[in-house]
Design a protein around this motif. Structure first.
Motif, short mmCIF file in Angstrom:
data_model
loop_
_atom_site.label_atom_id
_atom_site.label_comp_id
_atom_site.label_asym_id
_atom_site.label_seq_id
_atom_site.Cartn_x
_atom_site.Cartn_y
_atom_site.Cartn_z
N ASN A 1 38.69 0.32 -18.50
CA ASN A 1 40.07 0.72 -18.66
C ASN A 1 40.60 0.22 -19.99
OD1 ASN A 1 43.09 0.17 -18.43
ND2 ASN A 1 42.73 1.50 -16.67
N GLU A 2 40.89 1.13 -20.91
CA GLU A 2 41.30 0.75 -22.25
C GLU A 2 42.64 0.03 -22.26
OE1 GLU A 2 41.15 3.98 -24.96
OE2 GLU A 2 38.97 4.15 -24.89
N PHE A 3 43.55 0.41 -21.35
CA PHE A 3 44.85 -0.26 -21.29
C PHE A 3 44.67 -1.73 -20.92
CE2 PHE A 3 48.43 -1.68 -18.63
CZ PHE A 3 49.44 -1.65 -19.59
N ARG A 4 43.84 -2.01 -19.92
CA ARG A 4 43.61 -3.40 -19.50
C ARG A 4 42.89 -4.20 -20.57
NH1 ARG A 4 41.92 -2.91 -13.06
NH2 ARG A 4 43.93 -2.08 -12.37
N ASP A 5 42.10 -3.52 -21.38
CA ASP A 5 41.39 -4.19 -22.47
C ASP A 5 42.26 -4.34 -23.71
OD1 ASP A 5 39.17 -4.35 -20.89
OD2 ASP A 5 38.22 -2.55 -21.69
N GLY A 6 43.51 -3.87 -23.63
CA GLY A 6 44.43 -3.99 -24.76
C GLY A 6 44.16 -3.03 -25.90
N LYS A 7 43.43 -1.95 -25.60
CA LYS A 7 43.05 -1.00 -26.66
C LYS A 7 44.03 0.16 -26.79
CE LYS A 7 38.11 -2.01 -26.14
NZ LYS A 7 36.79 -1.46 -25.76
N CYS A 8 44.97 0.28 -25.86
CA CYS A 8 45.97 1.35 -25.97
C CYS A 8 47.25 0.94 -25.26
CB CYS A 8 45.43 2.67 -25.42
SG CYS A 8 45.27 2.71 -23.62
N SER A 9 48.33 1.63 -25.56
CA SER A 9 49.63 1.34 -24.95
C SER A 9 49.76 2.07 -23.61
CB SER A 9 50.75 1.80 -25.89
OG SER A 9 50.71 3.22 -26.02
N VAL A 10 50.85 1.76 -22.89
CA VAL A 10 51.12 2.43 -21.61
C VAL A 10 51.27 3.94 -21.84
CG1 VAL A 10 52.69 2.62 -19.66
CG2 VAL A 10 52.26 0.40 -20.67
N ASP A 11 52.03 4.29 -22.87
CA ASP A 11 52.27 5.71 -23.16
C ASP A 11 50.97 6.47 -23.44
OD1 ASP A 11 55.01 5.44 -22.85
OD2 ASP A 11 55.33 4.92 -24.95
N ASP A 12 50.07 5.81 -24.18
CA ASP A 12 48.79 6.46 -24.51
C ASP A 12 47.90 6.60 -23.28
OD1 ASP A 12 49.46 6.75 -27.17
OD2 ASP A 12 48.60 4.82 -27.75
N ALA A 13 48.04 5.67 -22.33
CA ALA A 13 47.18 5.67 -21.14
C ALA A 13 47.61 6.71 -20.11
CB ALA A 13 47.18 4.29 -20.50
N LEU A 14 48.87 7.13 -20.19
CA LEU A 14 49.41 8.05 -19.18
C LEU A 14 49.49 9.49 -19.68
CD1 LEU A 14 52.45 5.89 -17.98
CD2 LEU A 14 50.32 6.26 -16.72
N GLU A 15 49.18 10.41 -18.78
CA GLU A 15 49.42 11.82 -19.07
C GLU A 15 50.90 12.12 -18.83
OE1 GLU A 15 47.52 14.27 -20.14
OE2 GLU A 15 45.64 13.16 -20.26
N VAL A 16 51.42 11.62 -17.71
CA VAL A 16 52.85 11.72 -17.39
C VAL A 16 53.29 10.40 -16.77
CG1 VAL A 16 52.93 14.22 -17.04
CG2 VAL A 16 52.30 12.74 -15.13
N ASP A 17 54.54 10.02 -17.00
CA ASP A 17 55.03 8.75 -16.44
C ASP A 17 55.71 8.99 -15.09
OD1 ASP A 17 57.14 10.15 -17.45
OD2 ASP A 17 58.09 8.46 -18.47
N THR A 18 54.91 9.51 -14.16
CA THR A 18 55.43 9.85 -12.83
C THR A 18 54.39 9.44 -11.78
OG1 THR A 18 56.55 11.78 -13.77
CG2 THR A 18 56.32 11.71 -11.38
N VAL A 19 54.90 8.90 -10.66
CA VAL A 19 54.01 8.53 -9.55
C VAL A 19 54.07 9.63 -8.49
CG1 VAL A 19 53.46 6.80 -7.81
CG2 VAL A 19 54.49 6.09 -10.00
N PHE A 20 52.90 10.17 -8.16
CA PHE A 20 52.83 11.28 -7.20
C PHE A 20 52.19 10.83 -5.89
CE2 PHE A 20 52.54 13.31 -11.41
CZ PHE A 20 53.58 14.24 -11.33
N THR A 21 52.59 11.47 -4.80
CA THR A 21 51.86 11.30 -3.54
C THR A 21 50.65 12.25 -3.55
OG1 THR A 21 53.28 12.96 -2.48
CG2 THR A 21 53.90 10.65 -2.21
N ASP A 22 50.80 13.37 -4.22
CA ASP A 22 49.73 14.35 -4.37
C ASP A 22 49.87 14.97 -5.75
OD1 ASP A 22 48.01 16.57 -4.39
OD2 ASP A 22 48.19 16.81 -2.21
N ALA A 23 49.03 14.55 -6.69
CA ALA A 23 49.14 15.01 -8.08
C ALA A 23 48.87 16.50 -8.20
CB ALA A 23 48.18 14.22 -8.97
N HIS A 24 48.00 17.05 -7.33
CA HIS A 24 47.67 18.47 -7.41
C HIS A 24 48.88 19.34 -7.04
CE1 HIS A 24 43.46 17.66 -8.13
NE2 HIS A 24 43.45 16.83 -7.10
N LYS A 25 49.66 18.85 -6.08
CA LYS A 25 50.85 19.60 -5.66
C LYS A 25 52.11 19.16 -6.39
CE LYS A 25 49.11 20.30 -0.95
NZ LYS A 25 49.35 20.03 0.50
N LEU A 26 51.95 18.14 -7.26
CA LEU A 26 53.07 17.58 -8.01
C LEU A 26 54.18 17.04 -7.11
CD1 LEU A 26 53.38 20.17 -10.94
CD2 LEU A 26 52.13 18.02 -10.89
#
Length: 240
Positions: A1-26
């Motif tokens: 995990n590059e974020f945990r290794d300090g190689k990227c920021s939170v923004d770079d690690a995320l596609e979207v800043d949203t927590v889903f119960t089902d990502a396929h159904k959004l």
């Protein structure tokens, strides 16, 4: 995990800043549920906590790579620590072959130390692995906080105690191949201010020579005394 290794920021690690119960159904997680679990309903903060503490599913290729890396570490550890009955080193190919022949399971999530004993026990059904280890007592001031971690990195700590002067005193077993590296790494935080002695009649590895803190002080005091004597002689000569 590059974020945990300090190689990227939170923004770079995320596609979207949203927590889903089902990502396929959004389907988004309700704010009340986020607050109950994460202590906040802020989506970005929750995502960051998940990145820091959550478990990630590895792809088959990633898992294979991590297993291969851990296997390589285990093979290196065995090569450094064990010899054949004639006290000769094993070849890497032989150790790798024995791992496969005895069907040893390498867990990439466990450290080498957490699984090495079980693996070696299983491998002994195929190879005569003789552990090469010299026993020492090492004494180091407890003010050098990182010293114990360094010792545990290279040696098996068999007994650990504190003496009346607040020094850590440890009985340790060190493979000869690791002794020099341990001494070298201990020099950094302690500047050589520690004592190490062989337990019993076993000889210390000849390649590794060091002065303990006390020995250094004695040498320093001796040099200072000799310097003072030379200075006194010079002054007497000038007066005469």
């Amino acid at each position: 995990n590059e974020f945990r290794d300090g190689k990227c920021s939170v923004d770079d690690a995320l596609e979207v800043d949203t927590v889903f119960t089902d990502a396929h159904k959004l389907d988004r997680v309700a704010d009340a549920e986020l607050k109950a679990v994460f202590g906040t309903s802020d989506q970005l903060e929750c995502c960051e906590q998940i990145l820091k503490l959550g478990e990630f599913s590895l792809t088959t290729a990633e898992r294979r790579q991590k297993i291969d890396e851990r296997t390589d570490e285990i093979v290196s550890e065995i090569l450094q620590t064990y010899r054949d009955p004639q006290n000769k080193p094993w070849s890497r190919d032989t150790i790798e072959g024995a791992l496969k022949d005895t069907k040893c399971k390498v867990d990439h999530e466990k450290t080498v130390r957490q699984q090495i004993d079980e693996i070696v026990t299983k491998m002994k059904t195929s190879l005569q692995l003789q552990k090469m280890e010299t026993d020492y007592t090492i004494r180091v001031n407890s003010k050098y906080g990182s010293a114990l971690s360094i010792i545990k990195k290279f040696a098996e700590v068999k007994q650990l105690r504190k003496d009346a002067e607040d020094f850590f005193v440890a009985d340790i077993g060190v493979p000869p191949a690791k002794y020099d590296a341990m001494i070298k790494e201990l020099q950094k935080p302690t500047d050589g201010d520690f004592e190490i002695d062989v337990i019993g009649s076993k000889a210390a590895p000849k390649a590794a020579k060091m002065d303990s803190g006390l020995e250094k002080k004695k040498k320093k005091d001796t040099k200072a005394a000799m310097k003072d004597k030379k200075s006194d002689k010079k002054k007497k000569k000038e007066k005469s």
